[in-house]
Design an enzyme around this catalytic site. Structure first.
Site, PDB file in Angstrom:
ATOM      1  N   ARG A  80       0.835  -1.209   0.000  1.00  0.00           N
ATOM      2  CA  ARG A  80       0.000   0.000   0.000  1.00  0.00           C
ATOM      3  C   ARG A  80       0.871   1.260   0.000  1.00  0.00           C
ATOM      4  O   ARG A  80       0.526   2.253  -0.637  1.00  0.00           O
ATOM      5  CB  ARG A  80      -0.962  -0.012   1.192  1.00  0.00           C
ATOM      6  N   LYS A 183      -2.548   6.666   1.293  1.00  0.00           N
ATOM      7  CA  LYS A 183      -2.404   7.062   2.692  1.00  0.00           C
ATOM      8  C   LYS A 183      -1.434   8.235   2.760  1.00  0.00           C
ATOM      9  O   LYS A 183      -0.283   8.100   3.188  1.00  0.00           O
ATOM     10  CB  LYS A 183      -1.936   5.872   3.528  1.00  0.00           C
ATOM     11  N   GLU A 219     -16.210   6.457   4.277  1.00  0.00           N
ATOM     12  CA  GLU A 219     -15.513   5.865   5.421  1.00  0.00           C
ATOM     13  C   GLU A 219     -15.435   6.866   6.543  1.00  0.00           C
ATOM     14  O   GLU A 219     -15.903   7.993   6.415  1.00  0.00           O
ATOM     15  CB  GLU A 219     -14.117   5.374   5.023  1.00  0.00           C
TER      16      GLU A 219
HETATM   17  N1  PLP Z   1      -9.211   4.538   6.389  1.00  0.00           N
HETATM   18  C1  PLP Z   1      -8.376   5.519   6.740  1.00  0.00           C
HETATM   19  C2  PLP Z   1      -8.641   6.890   6.246  1.00  0.00           C
HETATM   20  C3  PLP Z   1      -7.258   5.224   7.554  1.00  0.00           C
HETATM   21  O1  PLP Z   1      -6.409   6.183   7.915  1.00  0.00           O
HETATM   22  C4  PLP Z   1      -7.050   3.904   7.995  1.00  0.00           C
HETATM   23  C5  PLP Z   1      -5.889   3.554   8.793  1.00  0.00           C
HETATM   24  O2  PLP Z   1      -4.911   3.090   8.338  1.00  0.00           O
HETATM   25  C6  PLP Z   1      -7.972   2.923   7.606  1.00  0.00           C
HETATM   26  C7  PLP Z   1      -9.038   3.281   6.815  1.00  0.00           C
HETATM   27  C8  PLP Z   1      -7.800   1.502   8.035  1.00  0.00           C
HETATM   28  O3  PLP Z   1      -6.793   0.868   7.297  1.00  0.00           O
HETATM   29  P1  PLP Z   1      -5.991  -0.329   7.912  1.00  0.00           P
HETATM   30  O4  PLP Z   1      -6.993  -1.348   8.310  1.00  0.00           O
HETATM   31  O5  PLP Z   1      -5.129  -0.801   6.809  1.00  0.00           O
HETATM   32  O6  PLP Z   1      -5.234   0.193   9.057  1.00  0.00           O
HETATM   33  C1  COI Z   2      -4.077   3.413  11.388  1.00  0.00           C
HETATM   34  O1  COI Z   2      -5.074   2.822  11.709  1.00  0.00           O
HETATM   35  O2  COI Z   2      -2.954   2.877  11.354  1.00  0.00           O
HETATM   36  C2  COI Z   2      -4.116   4.817  10.988  1.00  0.00           C
HETATM   37  O3  COI Z   2      -3.194   5.250  10.362  1.00  0.00           O
HETATM   38  C3  COI Z   2      -5.301   5.603  11.367  1.00  0.00           C
HETATM   39  C4  COI Z   2      -5.018   6.920  11.998  1.00  0.00           C
HETATM   40  C5  COI Z   2      -4.173   6.846  13.219  1.00  0.00           C
HETATM   41  C6  COI Z   2      -4.504   7.920  11.027  1.00  0.00           C
END
Ligand code: PLP
Ligand code: COI
Length: 339
Positions: A80, A183, A219
């Site tokens: 990612r 991200k 989201e």
């Molecule tokens: N959506 C956003 C905007 C986020 O910052 C995060 C955090 O990483 C997620 C979703 C969840 O992603 P993940 O499950 O890969 O941490």
């Molecule tokens: C995560 O879940 O790792 C995130 O980056 C979410 C938030 C702290 C920005």
């Protein structure tokens, strides 16, 4: 050793012993280096400061009952980050270098991995920034990749207790053809004002709608969204949300639990039909939704009448945590053991 109260940890920064750094210079990435400094010397014209060449990741390491430390789905985060780099024209970091740096960061800070019993974890924050100087709007020719770690507790202080979320139509975190699937820091900058408005009114986070039509669920600020009804796990498909690794994992686990999984557009009105709802992410894990207040339409959708998480959310949460802490076998190959 500092006296860390592992069970009282919040989701915040704590200084740990080492971080790992890797530089992109002269057209190639160097070897990871170990640093004990919390500071980054930075050129004042670095592109990360002016033009937002910045991407980050978030993943976690968990200490099991057996004392072993497990990192969850590290390769997915490496991939990612590469996608984020392509999205804002930064130099892509090879997956192997990402993995080596993450493992090294955990190894060098083992004393900060919270004990099994605490339910806390070690949050791993990889960061990639443009460090080369530019004044015109152009990508940098030099980059820095850093991995630091910090022990954390729950993202929302209520932990697994359901909390309220708000729909606010006056703000978007990302445009339909913008950077929402990456991200990158800019998305989070755009979420600060609506986030603070939501917090000041007692909500955990904003639940964003699609920016084009404001008809579908996108989201939450820091996490994906899911709803449960009729033994089905339903999560939005959208061009402006981050592909969550936790959500991807929960879809697999929901199927394992005999549920149907649907990834599709979710109209706002469908909220009224969900039996349960949750925010999911690395930091959020599963944060059950108590209620969603649509502040523009003066409507509320309630998902928990007794203030407790619903049965499906509990099952999914327990299953995910069991794999992460090593209580259940790693049958999907999601775990990297730190030797
Ligand atoms: N959506 C956003 C905007 C986020 O910052 C995060 C955090 O990483 C997620 C979703 C969840 O992603 P993940 O499950 O890969 O941490
Ligand atoms: C995560 O879940 O790792 C995130 O980056 C979410 C938030 C702290 C920005």
């Amino acid at each position: 050793m500092e006296n860390i109260n592992w069970t009282e940890l919040s989701f915040g920064y704590m200084k740990t012993d080492y971080n790992i750094r890797c530089y992109y210079r002269n057209g190639k990435w160097g070897e990871p280096e170990i640093s004990d400094s919390e500071m980054i010397p930075l050129h004042m014209a670095a592109t990360c400061l002016h033009y937002g060449q910045e991407a980050f990741e978030g993943l976690k390491a968990f200490k099991g009952k057996d004392g072993k430390v497990r990192i969850f789905r590290m390769r997915e985060n490496a991939l990612r980050l590469q996608a984020s780099c392509r999205g804002i024209l930064m130099s892509e970091l090879p997956v192997e270098v990402f993995e080596k740096a993450v493992v090294e960061a955990v190894k060098r800070n083992q004393r900060f991995v919270p004990p099994y019993e605490s339910g806390a974890s070690l949050y791993i924050r990889p960061l990639l920034i443009g460090t080369g100087a530019q004044v015109g709007v152009k990508p940098a020719s030099e980059y820095l990749f850093v991995v630091f770690v910090t022990p954390v507790g729950p993202y929302f202080k209520e932990g697994f207790k359901p909390t309220p979320y708000a729909i606010i139509r006056g703000y978007d975190r990302a445009a339909p053809l913008g950077t929402g699937t990456f991200k990158v820091g800019g998305n989070y900058a755009a979420s600060l004002v609506p986030g603070e408005i939501a917090h000041s009114k007692g909500y955990s986070a904003v639940l964003y709608l699609d920016a084009r039509e404001k008809k579908y669920i996108d989201e939450c600020g820091p996490a994906n969204f899911f709803g449960i009804k009729n033994n089905t796990y339903i999560t939005p498909e959208s061009v402006s949300i981050l592909p969550s690794i936790t959500n991807k994992s929960l879809m697999v686990l929901a199927e394992e639990l005999g549920m149907k999984v649907e990834r599709r557009q979710v109209p706002v009105e469908e909220l009224a039909t969900f039996e349960e709802a949750g925010a999911c992410g690395t930091a959020a894990v599963i944060s059950p939704v108590l209620r969603i207040d649509d502040l523009d339409e003066n409507k509320s959708y309630v998902f928990s009448k007794d203030g407790q998480a619903g049965p499906v959310s509990i099952r999914l949460y327990n299953k995910l945590r069991a794999i992460q802490y090593g209580d259940e076998p790693d049958k999907y190959g999601w775990i990297t053991l730190v030797e």
